[in-house]
Design an enzyme around this catalytic site. Sequence first.
Site, mmCIF file in Angstrom:
data_model
loop_
_atom_site.group_PDB
_atom_site.id
_atom_site.type_symbol
_atom_site.label_atom_id
_atom_site.label_comp_id
_atom_site.label_asym_id
_atom_site.label_seq_id
_atom_site.Cartn_x
_atom_site.Cartn_y
_atom_site.Cartn_z
ATOM 1 N N GLU A 1 0.876 -1.172 0.000
ATOM 2 C CA GLU A 1 0.000 0.000 0.000
ATOM 3 C C GLU A 1 0.908 1.216 0.000
ATOM 4 O O GLU A 1 1.465 1.589 1.035
ATOM 5 C CB GLU A 1 -0.931 -0.022 1.215
ATOM 6 C CG GLU A 1 -1.856 -1.227 1.263
ATOM 7 C CD GLU A 1 -2.737 -1.362 0.043
ATOM 8 O OE1 GLU A 1 -2.912 -0.368 -0.703
ATOM 9 O OE2 GLU A 1 -3.248 -2.464 -0.208
ATOM 10 N N CYS B 1 -1.493 9.210 2.655
ATOM 11 C CA CYS B 1 -1.154 8.647 1.343
ATOM 12 C C CYS B 1 -2.208 8.970 0.296
ATOM 13 O O CYS B 1 -1.917 8.988 -0.901
ATOM 14 C CB CYS B 1 -0.945 7.137 1.449
ATOM 15 S SG CYS B 1 -2.400 6.219 2.023
#
Length: 457
Positions: free
Chosen positions: A199, A233
């Site tokens: 991720e 993110c």
Amino acid sequence: MRDGTPSAAIRIDRLNRCIALLVDHRSDIEAALSADFGARSSHVTAFADVATSIGPLKHARSHVARWMKTERRGTTPGILGLFGAKAEIRHQPKGVVGVISPWNFPVNLTFGPLAGVLAAGNRAIVKPSEMTPVTSELMKKMFASAFDEAEIAVVTGGPDVGQAFAGLAFDHIIFTGATSIGRHVMKAAAENLVPITLELGGKSPVILGRSADLATSAARIMNGKTLNAGQICLAPDYVLAPADKIGGFVEAAKFAVGQMFPTIRDNPDYTAVVADRHYERLTGYVDDARAKGADIVEINPAGEDLRQQPHRRMAPTLILNPTDDMKVMQEEIFGPLLPVKAYQKVDEAIDYVNAHARPLGLYYFGSDNDERDNVLDRTTSGGVSVNDVVMHVVQEELPFGGIGPAGMGAYHGHDGFREFSHRKSVFHQMKNDFGLRMLRPPYGAAITRYLASQIKR
């Protein structure tokens, strides 16, 4: 698994213990993260690290018994599927999962993956970030108080420990962090052929359509950009807006920030940049953009001097007319800076997105359904929020993951259970041997008829 496949009751017990840790240590977690960041909103921590971890754990708790059930599958058509043959998929724990969690949401990005890891019946070893040492030590103590090390263990340390950790022969690794580090983790995992979930991040774009309501769009975009000071993110990394809408967007952004943060310097709701080197990196982006001709709009509602302060709070800053030679357009920002780039037609915005690495998230604002579908159909990203930013990540019924440089694999909810399970195919042959005899020599008329029935258009 050393002790066999754990029952649903054991898995639920482990999930419950994780939930209890988060509930009982909420205040400790808030204090630890504020200490690590220098200044971090307790409400942000309670929402983004505690509540959004409890949600996935409860969701897994509610569904794990159903997820564990054997999946029935059909058998191949023709003689091989007749006379009682059966096919199924059984979900088996992979074993021990290595969880490498980052500093920006260190609790959520440890407990969130654990929802799927534990629901799938695995054990785990966690390596939290050295960038948030107080929180990492707290989590180590928390897990030790509720779990045997054979169930969940925590290993702390710096980059050397992280490198060694990634090289262990786990049964699966999930890493959340920067793309550059993800490459090293993947390379280390490859030495042992360890399956991996990455991720990562990237530059998640916002495409502001002509039909977008500027006030609502700016409020939601700036909320996503200032949450955790943009250290997310999935934070909106840059905005592509119609050229004639940029002035209106700037004013709407100023108003939205003023509503959320009348002051910044000592505002407990406003989070600091996590470390000096990241603060210097971000100020370097601004200086570089200014030197190369960008217009810099610092949104500082109270006009405070933020240069001298005990922490690293940085005002939300718009960077207008950015060009691709600017560092802020080349690297993931991970801070409260927002470039705003003009387009004449939405096709230009789509082409710009497609000319760059595929992002973790993409955001479209507008009420034009045809334009929305054009954007969604012609761009590729890990996930999308329409008329908002970031929020697709908290939908447990949607898989969360990246693509290309933004990552690989996906988890959350049922998809997380599947990601951390070995989906073992099982075929049960029919008991009656009559139909199978034709497959063994000596071959004769029966197999000739069978082949004639199968080998045709």
